[in-house]
Design a protein around this motif. Structure first.
Motif, PDB file in Angstrom:
ATOM      1  N   GLY A  88       0.654  -1.354   0.055  1.00 53.25           N
ATOM      2  CA  GLY A  88      -0.103   0.110   0.023  1.00 53.25           C
ATOM      3  C   GLY A  88       0.828   1.201   0.103  1.00 53.25           C
ATOM      4  O   GLY A  88       0.482   2.229   0.418  1.00 53.25           O
ATOM      5  N   GLY A  89       2.065   1.084  -0.177  1.00 53.93           N
ATOM      6  CA  GLY A  89       2.972   2.407  -0.342  1.00 53.93           C
ATOM      7  C   GLY A  89       3.148   2.985   1.178  1.00 53.93           C
ATOM      8  O   GLY A  89       3.110   2.324   2.127  1.00 53.93           O
ATOM      9  N   PRO A  90       4.141   3.738   1.262  1.00 52.98           N
ATOM     10  CA  PRO A  90       4.903   4.389   2.495  1.00 52.98           C
ATOM     11  C   PRO A  90       3.709   4.634   3.393  1.00 52.98           C
ATOM     12  O   PRO A  90       2.557   5.281   3.055  1.00 52.98           O
ATOM     13  CB  PRO A  90       5.733   5.527   2.078  1.00 52.98           C
ATOM     14  CG  PRO A  90       5.908   5.282   0.689  1.00 52.98           C
ATOM     15  CD  PRO A  90       4.798   4.634  -0.086  1.00 52.98           C
ATOM     16  N   GLY A  91       3.758   4.531   4.622  1.00 49.63           N
ATOM     17  CA  GLY A  91       2.826   4.666   5.773  1.00 49.63           C
ATOM     18  C   GLY A  91       1.724   3.978   5.793  1.00 49.63           C
ATOM     19  O   GLY A  91       0.578   4.038   6.506  1.00 49.63           O
ATOM     20  N   ALA A  92       1.834   2.755   4.924  1.00 47.44           N
ATOM     21  CA  ALA A  92       0.519   2.038   5.190  1.00 47.44           C
ATOM     22  C   ALA A  92       0.710   0.962   6.328  1.00 47.44           C
ATOM     23  O   ALA A  92       1.649   0.928   6.930  1.00 47.44           O
ATOM     24  CB  ALA A  92       0.601   1.062   3.752  1.00 47.44           C
ATOM     25  N   VAL A  93      -0.727   0.517   6.709  1.00 46.60           N
ATOM     26  CA  VAL A  93      -0.999   0.066   8.003  1.00 46.60           C
ATOM     27  C   VAL A  93      -0.653  -1.688   7.672  1.00 46.60           C
ATOM     28  O   VAL A  93      -1.302  -1.987   6.831  1.00 46.60           O
ATOM     29  CB  VAL A  93      -2.146   0.146   8.663  1.00 46.60           C
ATOM     30  CG1 VAL A  93      -2.369  -0.672  10.005  1.00 46.60           C
ATOM     31  CG2 VAL A  93      -2.392   1.812   9.028  1.00 46.60           C
ATOM     32  N   PRO A  94       0.240  -2.420   8.663  1.00 50.00           N
ATOM     33  CA  PRO A  94       0.153  -3.683   8.194  1.00 50.00           C
ATOM     34  C   PRO A  94      -1.115  -4.481   8.336  1.00 50.00           C
ATOM     35  O   PRO A  94      -1.971  -4.107   8.927  1.00 50.00           O
ATOM     36  CB  PRO A  94       1.079  -4.332   9.672  1.00 50.00           C
ATOM     37  CG  PRO A  94       2.049  -2.861   9.914  1.00 50.00           C
ATOM     38  CD  PRO A  94       0.948  -1.801   9.525  1.00 50.00           C
ATOM     39  N   ASP A  95      -1.074  -5.712   7.757  1.00 43.27           N
ATOM     40  CA  ASP A  95      -2.722  -6.210   7.610  1.00 43.27           C
ATOM     41  C   ASP A  95      -3.495  -6.401   8.902  1.00 43.27           C
ATOM     42  O   ASP A  95      -4.600  -6.193   9.013  1.00 43.27           O
ATOM     43  CB  ASP A  95      -2.392  -7.267   6.826  1.00 43.27           C
ATOM     44  CG  ASP A  95      -1.285  -8.410   6.819  1.00 43.27           C
ATOM     45  OD1 ASP A  95      -0.772  -8.059   8.195  1.00 43.27           O
ATOM     46  OD2 ASP A  95      -0.991  -9.282   6.458  1.00 43.27           O
ATOM     47  N   PHE A  96      -2.489  -7.136   9.620  1.00 45.00           N
ATOM     48  CA  PHE A  96      -2.934  -7.509  11.220  1.00 45.00           C
ATOM     49  C   PHE A  96      -3.741  -6.410  11.820  1.00 45.00           C
ATOM     50  O   PHE A  96      -4.729  -6.453  12.396  1.00 45.00           O
ATOM     51  CB  PHE A  96      -2.229  -8.379  11.862  1.00 45.00           C
ATOM     52  CG  PHE A  96      -1.127  -7.519  12.657  1.00 45.00           C
ATOM     53  CD1 PHE A  96      -1.420  -7.047  13.791  1.00 45.00           C
ATOM     54  CD2 PHE A  96       0.036  -6.970  11.957  1.00 45.00           C
ATOM     55  CE1 PHE A  96      -0.600  -6.096  14.594  1.00 45.00           C
ATOM     56  CE2 PHE A  96       0.749  -6.254  12.655  1.00 45.00           C
ATOM     57  CZ  PHE A  96       0.573  -5.833  14.063  1.00 45.00           C
ATOM     58  N   MET A  97      -3.117  -5.118  11.417  1.00 44.97           N
ATOM     59  CA  MET A  97      -3.968  -3.968  12.162  1.00 44.97           C
ATOM     60  C   MET A  97      -4.939  -3.612  11.556  1.00 44.97           C
ATOM     61  O   MET A  97      -5.821  -3.046  12.337  1.00 44.97           O
ATOM     62  CB  MET A  97      -2.722  -2.865  12.092  1.00 44.97           C
ATOM     63  CG  MET A  97      -1.661  -2.979  13.123  1.00 44.97           C
ATOM     64  SD  MET A  97      -0.708  -1.272  12.912  1.00 44.97           S
ATOM     65  CE  MET A  97       0.890  -1.859  13.797  1.00 44.97           C
ATOM     66  N   GLU A  98      -5.187  -3.560  10.280  1.00 45.81           N
ATOM     67  CA  GLU A  98      -6.309  -3.214   9.331  1.00 45.81           C
ATOM     68  C   GLU A  98      -7.390  -4.177  10.046  1.00 45.81           C
ATOM     69  O   GLU A  98      -8.533  -3.706  10.400  1.00 45.81           O
ATOM     70  CB  GLU A  98      -6.282  -3.715   8.007  1.00 45.81           C
ATOM     71  CG  GLU A  98      -5.288  -2.402   7.396  1.00 45.81           C
ATOM     72  CD  GLU A  98      -5.362  -2.673   5.851  1.00 45.81           C
ATOM     73  OE1 GLU A  98      -5.940  -3.684   5.271  1.00 45.81           O
ATOM     74  OE2 GLU A  98      -4.604  -1.801   5.327  1.00 45.81           O
ATOM     75  N   LEU A  99      -7.019  -5.482  10.312  1.00 47.01           N
ATOM     76  CA  LEU A  99      -8.261  -6.509  10.854  1.00 47.01           C
ATOM     77  C   LEU A  99      -8.441  -6.076  12.214  1.00 47.01           C
ATOM     78  O   LEU A  99      -9.769  -6.147  12.451  1.00 47.01           O
ATOM     79  CB  LEU A  99      -7.526  -7.864  10.687  1.00 47.01           C
ATOM     80  CG  LEU A  99      -7.439  -8.663   9.332  1.00 47.01           C
ATOM     81  CD1 LEU A  99      -6.713  -9.840   9.374  1.00 47.01           C
ATOM     82  CD2 LEU A  99      -8.697  -8.641   8.392  1.00 47.01           C
ATOM     83  N   ALA A 100      -7.807  -5.553  13.053  1.00 50.37           N
ATOM     84  CA  ALA A 100      -8.110  -5.351  14.465  1.00 50.37           C
ATOM     85  C   ALA A 100      -8.608  -3.920  14.444  1.00 50.37           C
ATOM     86  O   ALA A 100      -9.030  -3.373  15.553  1.00 50.37           O
ATOM     87  CB  ALA A 100      -6.838  -5.395  15.189  1.00 50.37           C
TER      88      ALA A 100
END
Lengths: 357, 251
Positions: A88-100
Motif C-alpha cells: 500500500g505504499g509508504p505509511g500503510a498499516v500492516p494487514d493484521f492492524m487493519e483487521l484489528a
C-alpha cells in the motif's frame, strides 16, 4: 580431545562444522527438513549464549525467551512494515492492524520501515536491556536460585505484556511475512539462503564464544562462577564480569530470534514465554553447559527429538523429554559433551586413586 | 618501620550485639602482627570490617586515605589483601591461572578479551616464592591443603597488596608446612604489613613480631610475645576460657 584446543585443531573443528552445515546438510536434506534444521540452529545460537552465561558464568538464565522474543519481534515488525509498504505504499498499516481496526500506524512502528534501524535495534536494544538489568541485579549480589526465579518471572511477564498489545498482534503474534529484505520468502532458493545465513551466524557465535572462553576474561568468568567473593577481594568488580557474559548471551538470543522469524514465519507470545525459555535451558543441560559445542549439540538433539517423536507419538513426547533429562542428570552430569571424559575415567579410576594416596 | 594501616575506634554491631567494640590497631611494614584471642573475640569480624565486608563505625586509614564505606573491590585495589579461614582459590583453574587473575585487577578490557601469551614475570617469581613453581599447570582443586593456603597468599602478593590480613593461614597444616609458612610470612613482611589471625600459640610464639590480644571485641593487650604472655589479664582470659570450655565439654 586435546587436539581441538590447539590452533590447528580449532580450524579443523570449524572446517568440519562448515562442511557439514554448508555442504552435507543441504545435499542430504529436503527443503522441508532443511527449514526445520534452520529453526533448530536458531535454538542452538541461543544455547551458545546460555552456555557462556550459565556454564561458564554460573548464571542460570531461565528467561532467555525475553531476549529471543525482543529480537524476533523487532525483526517481525520490520517484515510487516516492508510487506505493508509493498502493498500500500509508504505509511500503510500492516494487514493484521487493519483487521484489528487500527487505522493509524502507532508511532513506535514507524522507524522499523528502515532495515538499518531494525538491524541496529536487534543488536543494541536487547543487549542494552541486559546490561541495565544485569547491573541492577548483580550489583545487588542477587544470584543462584533468586536470579533464576527472577529471570523466569521476567519471561512470564514479558509474554503476558505482549498478549495485551493489540498493536503487536496480541495473543496471535505476528505472522504471514512475504518478503525478507526484498527477497520472496516463498521461494525455495531464498529459504535455503536463510538456512545459510543462520548456519553462518551459528559459526560466528561459536567463534565469539570460543574467543571469550580462551581469553583472560574467560578465566576470570570461571573464577567468578566458582568463588565470587574471592574475586571481589582481589580488586575486581565481579558484577561487571557477570554483566558482560549476560549481555553477550542476550545478544546471541536476540540475533537468534531475529533470524527465527523469517524462517518459521510466525512469532507469538507462546514462543518466548516460560516454557520455551526452559526448553532452551534443557537443551544446554543435556548437551553439557560448560563445554563449547555441548549446548549446540544439546539444543539440536532436544529439538530434533521433539520433532521426530511428536510426529510419531504426539502424546508421549513429554515423557521422552523427561526421561532424557533424568538420564543425563543421573549418568552424565556434564551433559553429552562429557561422555568421552566419563568413559575414559571408568577404567582408570582405580589407578588414579592409588596414585594419589 | 612505618605504619601501613591505621584503625581507630572500630565498632561493628550485629543487631545490637557489639562484635567489635572500639578497637584501635596499627599495622606496620616489616612486622608479622598476630591477632589472637578466644573464639568470639572479634578477630575475623575486625578483618571483615577492614576489608569492607562488615559495616562499622570508626576509621581505617591507609596512605592517608579513609577507607570506611568503600566497596570491597576498591579496598582491595588500595593494596589490602585478605585470605579466608578455609583457603579460597579457584579450584577449576590452574595455579598459573589463579595467580594471573590475581595479578590483573587493573587490566584493560582489551587485554582481558585476548588470550594470555606469556605469564607475567611477577606470577613466575611468586610461584617460585610460594613453592609451587612445578605445579603451574595443576588445577588448584587438587593441591594439598597447605599448598592452597600458600597459593592464596601468593595471589595477594602478585596483586601487589602491601597489607596482608591472613585468617588462620596454618589451619590443618603439618609441622614442616607450618615452619615453611612462618618463614614465608617473615620473608614477605620485609616490605609489607602482615596481620595473622591465629589460634595456634606455638606458631604465634615462634613467628610473631608483635601480638594484639582481643577479648569480647576489645583490645586486651598489645606488645611483643613476652610482654603479652606476661600480662595477667591475658593469662586470666586464656585460663578462664580454657576452664569454661573444659566445663562446656564435660557438660
Amino acid at each position: 580431545m586435546k587436539f581441538f584446543t590447539t590452533r590447528a585443531g580449532t580450524w579443523t573443528g570449524f572446517g568440519a562444522a562448515a562442511l557439514v552445515l554448508f555442504g552435507l546438510a543441504p545435499l542430504l536434506l529436503s527443503g522441508f527438513r532443511l527449514g526445520l534444521l534452520a529453526q533448530f540452529l536458531c535454538y542452538a545460537i541461543v544455547a551458545v549464549g546460555i552456555g557462556l552465561a550459565w556454564g561458564r558464568g554460573g548464571m542460570l538464565t531461565l528467561g532467555q525467551g525475553v531476549f529471543f522474543g525482543m529480537g524476533a519481534y523487532l525483526m517481525a515488525m520490520h517484515l510487516k512494515m516492508a510487506d505493508a509498504e509493498f502493498r500500500g505504499g509508504p505509511g500503510a498499516v500492516p494487514d493484521f492492524m487493519e483487521l484489528a481496526g487500527i487505522r493509524e500506524l502507532p508511532a513506535y512502528w514507524a522507524p522499523f520501515a528502515s532495515p538499518a534501524f531494525t538491524i541496529a535495534a536487534i543488536l543494541v536494544l536487547p543487549t542494552a536491556f541486559a546490561v541495565l538489568l544485569g547491573l541492577a541485579v548483580f550489583k545487588r549480589r542477587v544470584k543462584g536460585a533468586y536470579f533464576a526465579i527472577l529471570s523466569q518471572a521476567l519471561a512470564g511477564a514479558f509474554a503476558i505484556l505482549l498478549i495485551g498489545q493489540q498493536s503487536l498482534g496480541g495473543f496471535n503474534g505476528l505472522s504471514r511475512f512475504r518478503y525478507f529484505f526484498g527477497y520472496n520468502l516463498d521461494d525455495p532458493v531464498n529459504q535455503q539462503m536463510l538456512y545459510f545465513i543462520v548456519a553462518g551466524v551459528l559459526l560466528a557465535v561459536v567463534a565469539v564464544s570460543l574467543q571469550l572462553r580462551r581469553s583472560r576474561y574467560g578465566e576470570l568468568l570461571v573464577a567468578v562462577r566458582d568463588a565470587e567473593e574471592r574475586v571481589r577481594f582481589l580488586g575486581y568488580d565481579a558484577a561487571n564480569v557477570k554483566v558482560v557474559a549476560y549481555a553477550v548471551a542476550a545478544l546471541f538470543a536476540s540475533v537468534a530470534g531475529a533470524v527465527f522469524v523469517p524462517i518459521v514465519g510466525i512469532i507469538s507470545p507462546a514462543s518466548i514465554g516460560i516454557v520455551p525459555s526452559i526448553m532452551f535451558i534443557l537443551g544446554v543441560a543435556i548437551g553439557g553447559r560448560a563445554s563449547l559445542v555441548g549446548p549446540v549439540v544439546g539444543a539440536l538433539a532436544v529439538a530434533w527429538a521433539q520433532t521426530a517423536l511428536s510426529e510419531q507419538f504426539p502424546s508421549a513426547w513429554t515423557y521422552a523429554q523427561g526421561l532424557m533429562f533424568i538420564l543425563v542428570i543421573a549418568l552424565l552430569p556434564g551433559g553429552i559433551a562429557s561422555t568421552a571424559a566419563v568413559l575414559k575415567r571408568i577404567p582408570t579410576k582405580r589407578a588414579t586413586v592409588e596414585a594419589t594416596t | 618501620m612505618s605504619i601501613a594501616l591505621s584503625c581507630k575506634n572500630i565498632e561493628v554491631s550485629f543487631d545490637g550485639f557489639k562484635a567489635v567494640a572500639g578497637v584501635d590497631l596499627d599495622l606496620s611494614r616489616g612486622e608479622v602482627h598476630f591477632l589472637i584471642g578466644p573464639n568470639g573475640a572479634g578477630k575475623t569480624t575486625l578483618v571483615d570490617a577492614i576489608t569492607g565486608l562488615a559495616a562499622y563505625t570508626g576509621s581505617v586509614v591507609k596512605d592517608g586515605e579513609e577507607l570506611r564505606g568503600r566497596k570491597v573491590h576498591h579496598i582491595a585495589r588500595r593494596g589490602i589483601g585478605r585470605t579466608f579461614q578455609t583457603a579460597t582459590v579457584f579450584e577449576n583453574l590452574t595455579v598459573a591461572q589463579n595467580l594471573d587473575i590475581a595479578a590483573g585487577a587493573g587490566r584493560s578490557p582489551w587485554t582481558l578479551l585476548r588470550r594470555r601469551r606469556h605469564l607475567p614475570q611477577n606470577v613466575v617469581d611468586t610461584m617460585e616464592r610460594i613453592g609451587l613453581a612445578d605445579r603451574a599447570d595443576t588445577p588448584a582443586g587438587v593441591l594439598a591443603h597447605g599448598q592452597k593456603q600458600w597459593l592464596e597468599i601468593g595471589m595477594l602478593l602478585v596483586g601487589d597488596a602491601d597489607v596482608l590480613l591472613l585468617d588462620e593461614p596454618i589451619a590443618g597444616m603439618g609441622h614442616d608446612e607450618r615452619e615453611t609458612t612462618g618463614r614465608l610470612l617473615h620473608d614477605i613482611a620485609v616490605d609489607r604489613a602482615v596481620a595473622v589471625v591465629e589460634h595456634d600459640m606455638d606458631f604465634m610464639r615462634a613467628f610473631a613480631s608483635r601480638v594484639t590480644v582481643l577479648h569480647a571485641g576489645a583490645v586486651l593487650a598489645t606488645g611483643s610475645v613476652d610482654e603479652v604472655s606476661g600480662d595477667p589479664r591475658v593469662q586470666e582470659v586464656y585460663l578462664g576460657t580454657a576452664k569454661e570450655s573444659a566445663d562446656a565439654a564435660t557438660a
